[in-house]
Design a protein around this motif. Sequence first.
Motif, mmCIF file in Angstrom:
data_model
loop_
_atom_site.group_PDB
_atom_site.id
_atom_site.type_symbol
_atom_site.label_atom_id
_atom_site.label_comp_id
_atom_site.label_asym_id
_atom_site.label_seq_id
_atom_site.Cartn_x
_atom_site.Cartn_y
_atom_site.Cartn_z
ATOM 1 N N ALA A 7 8.222 -38.575 56.746
ATOM 2 C CA ALA A 7 7.810 -37.221 56.391
ATOM 3 C C ALA A 7 6.491 -37.227 55.631
ATOM 4 C CB ALA A 7 8.898 -36.557 55.553
ATOM 5 N N GLY A 8 5.984 -38.404 55.327
ATOM 6 C CA GLY A 8 4.778 -38.476 54.508
ATOM 7 C C GLY A 8 4.996 -37.877 53.130
ATOM 8 N N ALA A 9 6.257 -37.943 52.624
ATOM 9 C CA ALA A 9 6.575 -37.292 51.357
ATOM 10 C C ALA A 9 6.166 -38.189 50.187
ATOM 11 C CB ALA A 9 8.073 -37.007 51.301
ATOM 12 N N ARG A 10 5.677 -37.570 49.147
ATOM 13 C CA ARG A 10 5.349 -38.342 47.944
ATOM 14 C C ARG A 10 5.983 -37.677 46.740
ATOM 15 N NH1 ARG A 10 -0.583 -38.235 48.115
ATOM 16 N NH2 ARG A 10 -1.154 -40.430 48.193
ATOM 17 N N ILE A 24 23.256 -43.567 39.351
ATOM 18 C CA ILE A 24 22.535 -43.686 40.620
ATOM 19 C C ILE A 24 21.192 -42.989 40.473
ATOM 20 C CG2 ILE A 24 24.635 -43.824 42.051
ATOM 21 C CD1 ILE A 24 24.118 -40.940 42.902
ATOM 22 N N GLU A 25 20.323 -43.256 41.438
ATOM 23 C CA GLU A 25 18.964 -42.747 41.335
ATOM 24 C C GLU A 25 18.811 -41.477 42.179
ATOM 25 O OE1 GLU A 25 15.542 -45.163 42.827
ATOM 26 O OE2 GLU A 25 15.593 -45.887 40.729
ATOM 27 N N ALA A 26 18.009 -40.540 41.687
ATOM 28 C CA ALA A 26 17.726 -39.336 42.478
ATOM 29 C C ALA A 26 16.247 -39.028 42.374
ATOM 30 C CB ALA A 26 18.544 -38.163 41.958
ATOM 31 N N LEU A 27 15.757 -38.314 43.397
ATOM 32 C CA LEU A 27 14.354 -37.922 43.410
ATOM 33 C C LEU A 27 14.243 -36.431 43.135
ATOM 34 C CD1 LEU A 27 13.305 -39.894 46.615
ATOM 35 C CD2 LEU A 27 12.601 -40.391 44.248
ATOM 36 N N PRO A 28 13.126 -35.984 42.571
ATOM 37 C CA PRO A 28 12.961 -34.552 42.315
ATOM 38 C C PRO A 28 13.149 -33.756 43.613
ATOM 39 C CG PRO A 28 11.142 -35.792 41.346
ATOM 40 C CD PRO A 28 11.951 -36.771 42.145
ATOM 41 N N GLY A 29 13.934 -32.709 43.563
ATOM 42 C CA GLY A 29 14.155 -31.864 44.731
ATOM 43 C C GLY A 29 15.288 -32.341 45.623
ATOM 44 N N GLN A 30 15.792 -33.529 45.345
ATOM 45 C CA GLN A 30 16.862 -34.048 46.203
ATOM 46 C C GLN A 30 18.191 -33.335 45.904
ATOM 47 O OE1 GLN A 30 17.365 -38.317 45.721
ATOM 48 N NE2 GLN A 30 17.273 -38.575 47.952
ATOM 49 N N THR A 31 18.956 -33.091 46.959
ATOM 50 C CA THR A 31 20.268 -32.482 46.731
ATOM 51 C C THR A 31 21.268 -33.560 46.339
ATOM 52 O OG1 THR A 31 20.985 -32.784 49.010
ATOM 53 C CG2 THR A 31 19.838 -30.711 48.495
ATOM 54 N N VAL A 32 22.399 -33.083 45.834
ATOM 55 C CA VAL A 32 23.471 -34.006 45.465
ATOM 56 C C VAL A 32 23.847 -34.868 46.672
ATOM 57 C CG1 VAL A 32 25.885 -34.135 44.724
ATOM 58 C CG2 VAL A 32 24.364 -32.405 43.724
ATOM 59 N N ALA A 33 23.984 -34.211 47.828
ATOM 60 C CA ALA A 33 24.403 -34.948 49.016
ATOM 61 C C ALA A 33 23.383 -36.009 49.392
ATOM 62 C CB ALA A 33 24.620 -33.984 50.181
ATOM 63 N N ALA A 34 22.111 -35.645 49.334
ATOM 64 C CA ALA A 34 21.077 -36.611 49.724
ATOM 65 C C ALA A 34 21.077 -37.815 48.791
ATOM 66 C CB ALA A 34 19.712 -35.917 49.725
ATOM 67 N N ALA A 35 21.208 -37.551 47.500
ATOM 68 C CA ALA A 35 21.202 -38.666 46.547
ATOM 69 C C ALA A 35 22.422 -39.558 46.759
ATOM 70 C CB ALA A 35 21.164 -38.132 45.114
ATOM 71 N N LEU A 36 23.581 -38.928 47.040
ATOM 72 C CA LEU A 36 24.782 -39.727 47.257
ATOM 73 C C LEU A 36 24.643 -40.566 48.525
ATOM 74 C CD1 LEU A 36 27.578 -37.194 46.200
ATOM 75 C CD2 LEU A 36 26.914 -39.282 45.000
ATOM 76 N N TRP A 37 24.112 -39.973 49.556
ATOM 77 C CA TRP A 37 23.907 -40.742 50.792
ATOM 78 C C TRP A 37 22.962 -41.913 50.544
ATOM 79 C CZ3 TRP A 37 23.540 -38.318 56.328
ATOM 80 C CH2 TRP A 37 24.779 -37.759 56.654
ATOM 81 N N ALA A 38 21.873 -41.619 49.820
ATOM 82 C CA ALA A 38 20.901 -42.687 49.556
ATOM 83 C C ALA A 38 21.550 -43.823 48.773
ATOM 84 C CB ALA A 38 19.698 -42.125 48.802
ATOM 85 N N ALA A 39 22.575 -43.467 47.980
ATOM 86 C CA ALA A 39 23.270 -44.497 47.201
ATOM 87 C C ALA A 39 24.433 -45.106 47.988
ATOM 88 C CB ALA A 39 23.775 -43.897 45.885
ATOM 89 N N GLY A 40 24.544 -44.721 49.273
ATOM 90 C CA GLY A 40 25.589 -45.324 50.109
ATOM 91 C C GLY A 40 26.949 -44.653 49.973
ATOM 92 N N VAL A 41 26.991 -43.471 49.337
ATOM 93 C CA VAL A 41 28.283 -42.773 49.175
ATOM 94 C C VAL A 41 28.403 -41.704 50.262
ATOM 95 C CG1 VAL A 41 29.736 -41.407 47.608
ATOM 96 C CG2 VAL A 41 28.145 -43.136 46.683
ATOM 97 N N ARG A 42 29.453 -41.761 51.034
ATOM 98 C CA ARG A 42 29.596 -40.805 52.150
ATOM 99 C C ARG A 42 30.702 -39.780 51.913
ATOM 100 N NH1 ARG A 42 26.744 -42.893 56.607
ATOM 101 N NH2 ARG A 42 24.905 -43.709 55.572
ATOM 102 N N SER A 43 31.578 -40.030 50.986
ATOM 103 C CA SER A 43 32.622 -39.022 50.738
ATOM 104 C C SER A 43 32.842 -38.871 49.246
ATOM 105 C CB SER A 43 33.901 -39.388 51.486
ATOM 106 O OG SER A 43 34.741 -40.156 50.669
ATOM 107 N N TRP A 44 33.035 -37.626 48.816
ATOM 108 C CA TRP A 44 33.142 -37.335 47.380
ATOM 109 C C TRP A 44 34.127 -36.203 47.102
ATOM 110 C CZ3 TRP A 44 28.369 -37.368 50.008
ATOM 111 C CH2 TRP A 44 27.972 -36.129 50.537
ATOM 112 N N ARG A 45 35.015 -35.996 48.051
ATOM 113 C CA ARG A 45 36.033 -34.979 47.834
ATOM 114 C C ARG A 45 37.240 -35.372 48.656
ATOM 115 N NH1 ARG A 45 37.889 -29.989 50.271
ATOM 116 N NH2 ARG A 45 36.502 -30.075 52.058
#
Lengths: 99, 381
Positions: A7-10, A24-45
Amino acid sequence: MNPLEWAGARPGPAFAVTFDGREIEALPGQTVAAALWAAGVRSWRTTRGEGRPRGVLCGIGVCFDCLVTVNDRPNQRACLVPLRPGDAIRTQEGTGHHD
Amino acid sequence: MRLTCDVVIVGAGMVGAACALYASRAGLDVIVVDRGPVAGGTTGAGEGNLLVSDKEPGPELELALLSARLWTELADDLGDLFEYEAKGGVVVAAAAAELAALDRLADGQRAAGVRAEAVDADRLRDLEPYLAPGLAGGFFYPQDAQVMPTLAAAHLLRVSGARLSAGRTVTGVLRGADGAVRGVRTDRGDLHAPAVVNAAGTWGGELAALAGVRLPVLPRRGFVLVTEPLPRRVRHKVYAADYVADVASDSAALQTSPVVEGTAAGPVLIGASRERVGFDRSFALPVVRALAAGATRLFPFLSDVRAVRAYLGFRPYLPDHLPAIGPDLRAPGLLHACGHEGAGIGLATGTGQLIARVLSGQAPELDLTPFAPERFTEEAV
Ligand SMILES: Cc1cc2nc3c(=O)[nH]c(=O)nc-3n(C[C@H](O)[C@H](O)[C@H](O)COP(=O)(O)OP(=O)(O)OC[C@H]3O[C@@H](n4cnc5c(N)ncnc54)[C@H](O)[C@@H]3O)c2cc1C
Ligand code: FES
């Protein structure tokens, strides 16, 4: 390849949030789901009836499958809620409300 | 699919499904046609309360009592499949004058066979622990129940064994040289039958027009607000006394009175608004706000609960607030089963049984005169 590169995102600098107490790590603007996925978590409920695992389904706020508890508030849509530094995400069981 | 049958039912909503069930049980070969999916009309856009409590004595209440009995019978086998709950209804009054009005209503209803128990102010919270304090009192109606309408329509259709043709639009009603109905024309060919049941809900007037008869069914819009899933905190169907007046009202202006119910799946449903604005599907924040405000007055805990979505539907209403049920003398072979306004889920079973009786040449259990489809012909169009 990292999707940020596609995406050419910075994004600004990463910050820390917690998932069930683990940092876990998150980026500005990232949603909870995106951060969890990036951390390898696929289910949280787990479902109310049979305790089945759930995570993102539609990814756009329509299906309510991705519900999660953030900062003690249950039933928030992980795919929509943006993270802020220090947010505490928790696995949600059933309705997320205790009686 | 064979193109002939004993009866074509137009509409696969709750009413069409119930007609199909009882007609099939009476030994008739039934085809159900719908331009959309099962429960794609108002049945999939309302709530599933089966109420006797909100009805004044009269023909609608008699139909509700018949229907309630039939729902209990169906629930014996199928109740779990469509989330039938014999939860009972609680009507609450904020002030003494309202309570007196409820008392009069309950008296009349009891004479018609309704069970209604007065509940003192201090006992209300035994029934509903989360109710607001300071209410004047209320009434408990053990016969009120609840279903999940989409599931109920689908399962009634399934067990009926009727043939279903979804995604098929009726574009005409076939009539013979003698004027008798011969079936329907659809966008996918004709279906021949000596009887056609108009179970087209809010669109029942259009279907009637296809047969050349007038039936003034109009839409009355209602919003429902849906909360996040919760543990069972609202045990009964709970509503405020002013709801009864709103249901019976003729006003076109917006009316909201709080109606609150828990569901098997967890979310609490909050109704009920009534407006006559045609088929306007646009979201109306003031209406939904009024619903939320009314519900939190009854159940203060709801103010901390998240509303996750709202939806709307169009109740099919006729000018005197009674449905059209029975044969149409102006078009022999055409029967109507539509116009149930805000009670079509509850009244579906009785309607289906009455229609099946007429179709199979038996005497219906209730006098159909008050529901006669021709009753509006005198009025100016
Ligand atoms: C907000 C709201 C809350 C409600 N709450 C309750 C409640 O708690 N309890 C209760 O009992 N009722 C309630 N109702 C009312 C109830 O939903 C309706 O009375 C009921 O669904 C009507 O069912 P029906 O089968 O007559 O109509 P519908 O479900 O609308 O079915 C009619 C069908 O006919 C089909 N159709 C129409 N024209 C054609 C054509 N030309 N060709 C083919 N198919 C056609 C449509 O596609 C539709 O599927 C509520 C309604 C609303 C809007
Ligand atoms: S994944 Fe569908 S609402 Fe979040």
